[in-house]
Structures are given as structure tokens and as C-alpha cells.
Design a protein around this motif. Structure first.
Motif, short mmCIF file in Angstrom:
data_model
loop_
_atom_site.label_atom_id
_atom_site.label_comp_id
_atom_site.label_asym_id
_atom_site.label_seq_id
_atom_site.Cartn_x
_atom_site.Cartn_y
_atom_site.Cartn_z
N ILE A 1 -5.15 -6.24 15.91
CA ILE A 1 -5.28 -7.29 14.89
C ILE A 1 -4.03 -7.33 14.00
N ALA B 1 -6.31 -12.09 18.88
CA ALA B 1 -6.33 -10.79 18.20
C ALA B 1 -7.75 -10.27 18.15
N THR C 1 -11.36 -8.47 19.07
CA THR C 1 -12.33 -8.45 20.17
C THR C 1 -12.70 -9.87 20.59
N ILE D 1 -15.77 -12.63 19.29
CA ILE D 1 -16.11 -12.48 17.87
C ILE D 1 -15.29 -13.51 17.09
N SER D 2 -15.91 -14.65 16.76
CA SER D 2 -15.20 -15.81 16.19
C SER D 2 -14.00 -16.17 17.07
N ASP D 3 -14.13 -15.97 18.34
CA ASP D 3 -13.08 -16.22 19.33
C ASP D 3 -13.73 -16.66 20.64
N SER E 1 -11.49 -4.77 15.79
CA SER E 1 -12.17 -5.99 15.37
C SER E 1 -12.10 -6.00 13.84
N ALA E 2 -11.64 -7.13 13.28
CA ALA E 2 -11.38 -7.17 11.84
C ALA E 2 -12.64 -6.89 11.03
N PHE F 1 -16.85 -17.53 9.97
CA PHE F 1 -16.18 -18.44 9.04
C PHE F 1 -17.23 -19.35 8.40
N TYR G 1 -15.20 -14.15 7.58
CA TYR G 1 -13.78 -14.32 7.87
C TYR G 1 -13.29 -15.50 7.03
N GLU G 2 -12.06 -15.42 6.55
CA GLU G 2 -11.54 -16.55 5.78
C GLU G 2 -10.04 -16.68 5.97
N MET H 1 -4.95 -6.47 7.30
CA MET H 1 -5.20 -5.10 7.77
C MET H 1 -4.26 -4.71 8.91
N LYS I 1 -1.22 -4.37 8.89
CA LYS I 1 0.11 -5.01 8.85
C LYS I 1 0.90 -4.50 7.65
N GLU J 1 -4.25 -12.96 6.37
CA GLU J 1 -5.60 -13.06 6.93
C GLU J 1 -6.56 -12.22 6.10
N PHE J 2 -7.78 -12.71 5.97
CA PHE J 2 -8.74 -12.08 5.06
C PHE J 2 -10.10 -11.83 5.72
N VAL J 3 -10.66 -10.68 5.37
CA VAL J 3 -12.08 -10.45 5.63
C VAL J 3 -12.74 -10.20 4.27
N1 SAM Z 1 -11.79 -11.70 17.31
C1 SAM Z 1 -11.22 -11.27 16.08
C2 SAM Z 1 -11.82 -9.93 15.67
O1 SAM Z 1 -12.42 -9.27 16.50
O2 SAM Z 1 -11.67 -9.53 14.52
C3 SAM Z 1 -11.35 -12.31 14.99
C4 SAM Z 1 -10.75 -13.64 15.33
S1 SAM Z 1 -10.90 -14.83 14.08
C5 SAM Z 1 -10.32 -16.28 14.86
C6 SAM Z 1 -9.54 -14.50 13.02
C7 SAM Z 1 -9.99 -14.04 11.62
O3 SAM Z 1 -10.24 -12.64 11.64
C8 SAM Z 1 -8.95 -14.25 10.54
O4 SAM Z 1 -8.99 -15.56 10.01
C9 SAM Z 1 -9.36 -13.23 9.52
O5 SAM Z 1 -10.47 -13.68 8.77
C10 SAM Z 1 -9.82 -12.07 10.41
N2 SAM Z 1 -8.70 -11.17 10.70
C11 SAM Z 1 -8.08 -11.00 11.90
N3 SAM Z 1 -7.10 -10.09 11.78
C12 SAM Z 1 -7.09 -9.68 10.50
C13 SAM Z 1 -6.31 -8.75 9.76
N4 SAM Z 1 -5.31 -8.07 10.32
N5 SAM Z 1 -6.59 -8.57 8.44
C14 SAM Z 1 -7.58 -9.26 7.85
N6 SAM Z 1 -8.35 -10.15 8.50
C15 SAM Z 1 -8.10 -10.36 9.80
#
Ligand code: SAM
Length: 271
Positions: free
Chosen positions: A6, A78, A80, A83-85, A108-109, A129, A154-155, A183, A185, A212-214
Motif C-alpha cells: 500500500i 494497492a 488486497t 477490498i474496495s477494489d 490491506s489499509a 468509501f 476509506y477516504e 501509511m 510512505k 490517502e486516508f483511513v
Molecule cells: N484494496 C486496498 C486495501 O486492501 O487496502 C484499498 C483500495 S481503495 C481503492 C484505496 C483506499 O485505501 C484509499 O483511498 C485510502 O482510503 C486507503 N489506503 C490505501 N493505501 C493507503 C495508505 N498507504 N495509507 C492510508 N490509506 C490508504
């Protein structure tokens, strides 16, 4: 289903890399994006673009490969897959045919954020989301308001502040929230506190709004003494019941007593 990093490429597991290198084909959400990841690890397997919504043709093609005994790896941009993917429709179709689907677990975030949140992890709900439109977003937050388990959202960077403002409007300023930003990064940062403090933290520094935010929300906890106010709330509802619909009476009683409208409504219905 192969989980990918991620953010930090060092989080890619050896098994994940081996599975991709051994696959007959790699189905990816975005072939350009994943192409860079694969190039970094020297993986040269053929890539196919796959989206659950891109129509059934690619899915059918992948299923046929699987029926023929080929191995297909699915990755997303990015984390899993599914999961929102993309991926759910493919997994469902494969399972219905008895085709084996194996997880190669990894980042997974939502789990990463929950695990460091300091909020209860024994029971949690993932809400993905929230809708982009404010009215739909607030409605969804209302549905989540009484959730007793910790819940996770997720946001995106351009909506996180609006989202926190809406959380305050529905849940009040005191509800606890953990924010996990970027996270794994370079500019990773975390915040734990009340929703009110979270809004201030986000506004305090333009950098806090990037990336990116959780969002991890504490579940609803009944306040001590809440029950003691309920008889008074129900008395108000009874007084109003001949002139107003129950929902409206409950809303007024909620304003007077400080209890939640839904709790009063439920109690009045059960009375
Ligand atoms: N399948 C991914 C997972 O398993 O976490 C999530 C995919 S979803 C399209 C992307 C969202 O995950 C972002 O908008 C953010 O909310 C969250 N996300 C992904 N990477 C992140 C990170 N490094 N730090 C914070 N949030 C992250």
C-alpha cells in the motif's frame, strides 16, 4: 488473489512475488500502474486489464483460462484485491464453478490502520468509501451512528475534511477517531482524538490533507445515565402524540433531553 504493497515496496511478500512470477497471466486493475510494480520486481508475465464493471467478456476469458488449467493471478493498484477494489465478481464466478481461489495475503489499509488505532479491535465493521454527495453521506453516517463495534472508512484527500465535518454533524464532536494518513510512505502521519480535534488537526497544516486516508471510528457507547432520561423523553412523546407523527415527537424529545432520536423512537414503539 495477490495482495500488493500500500506504499512501501518492501512490504511485498516473497510468496506474492513468486505467485506473480509463476502465473500464466496477471489480471490487474490498472495495467500501467501495476506494470511499474512488476518492472521493479523483474516480473514479466502477461498483463490483462480486469475490472468487475468492465463487462463479462474479460471475466469469461479469465474463467476459461482457469478451466483450461492455467493459473491467473489477480492484483489491484494497492493492497488486497476485492477490498474496495475489483475482484469480487471474478472470485464469486470462480467459486460457483468450483474453481480454486487461493489468497496470497498481505497489506490491506483497513487492517493496518485498525491495528495501530488504539481503538477496540475485537469487533469491527468496514464501511468502505462513503457516498460523495453530502446528503447521501450523512444518511450513511446516520445508519452507522449506533454501531457498537469500531468502524472503518476509506477516504480521499479531497473529501476527508468534508467527511469529518459530516461525522461531527451526525455523531457530535466527542466521538473518538483515529486517522491513518499515508501509511508505510515517507509522510505517514497518525492522529487519535475527538472528531472536533481531528477537524482542527486536518485544518492546522495543508500537508495533513494530502495523500490517502483511513478513518477509524470508535463504536457507539451508551452514556451512563442515558436510561434515566428516557422516561422524561417518553413522557414528551406521549404528550405530543396526538398532534405530531411519532418520528417528529421523538425528534423534539431528543432535542429536549439530549437522547438520540432513534433510541427514543425505538423505545416508544416498544412501549
Ligand atoms: N484494496 C486496498 C486495501 O486492501 O487496502 C484499498 C483500495 S481503495 C481503492 C484505496 C483506499 O485505501 C484509499 O483511498 C485510502 O482510503 C486507503 N489506503 C490505501 N493505501 C493507503 C495508505 N498507504 N495509507 C492510508 N490509506 C490508504
Amino acid at each position: 488473489m495477490v495482495a500488493t504493497p500500500i506504499g512501501n515496496l518492501a512490504d511485498f511478500s516473497e510468496r506474492g512475488r513468486e505467485a506473480l512470477a509463476a502465473a500464466d497471466c496477471i489480471a490487474a486493475e490498472d495495467t500501467r500502474h501495476s506494470g511499474k510494480l512488476l518492472a521493479h520486481f523483474g516480473i514479466k508475465q502477461p498483463l490483462i486489464s480486469y475490472h468487475d464493471h468492465s463487462g463479462g467478456r474479460t471475466r469469461e476469458k479469465l474463467l476459461q483460462m482457469l478451466r483450461d488449467g492455467a493459473s491467473v493471478a489477480l492484483i489491484s493498484d494497492a493492497g488486497t484485491p476485492t477490498i474496495s477494489d475489483p475482484g469480487y465478481a471474478l472470485v464469486k464466478a470462480a467459486r460457483e464453478e468450483g474453481i480454486e481461489v487461493l489468497p496470497i495475503p498481505g497489506p490491506s489499509a483497513l487492517i493496518a490502520a485498525l491495528s495501530v488505532s488504539g481503538l477496540p479491535t475485537d469487533r469491527f465493521a468496514f464501511a468502505g468509501f462513503l457516498p460523495a454527495a453530502q446528503s447521501a453521506r450523512r444518511k450513511r453516517i446516520e445508519e452507522l451512528r449506533d454501531e457498537a463495534a469500531t468502524w472503518i472508512l476509506y477516504e480521499s484527500s479531497h473529501r476527508v475534511l468534508d467527511c469529518v465535518d459530516d461525522l461531527i454533524a451526525v455523531l457530535g464532536e466527542e466521538r473518538r477517531i483515529f486517522i491513518a494518513r499515508e501509511m508505510t510512505k515517507q509522510f505517514e502521519s497518525h492522529f487519535l482524538g475527538s472528531l472536533d480535534q481531528a477537524a482542527s488537526w486536518l485544518r492546522a497544516d495543508a500537508n495533513h490533507l494530502k495523500g490517502e486516508f483511513v478513518l477509524v471510528l470508535a463504536g457507539h457507547q451508551a452514556k451512563p445515565g442515558e436510561d434515566e432520561r428516557l422516561p422524561e423523553a417518553l413522557r414528551i412523546v406521549t404528550l405530543l402524540k396526538d398532534d405530531l407523527p411519532l418520528k417528529k415527537s421523538a425528534a423534539i424529545a431528543a432535542k429536549i433531553t439530549g437522547l438520540r432520536k432513534n433510541d427514543i423512537y425505538r423505545a416508544a414503539v416498544q412501549k
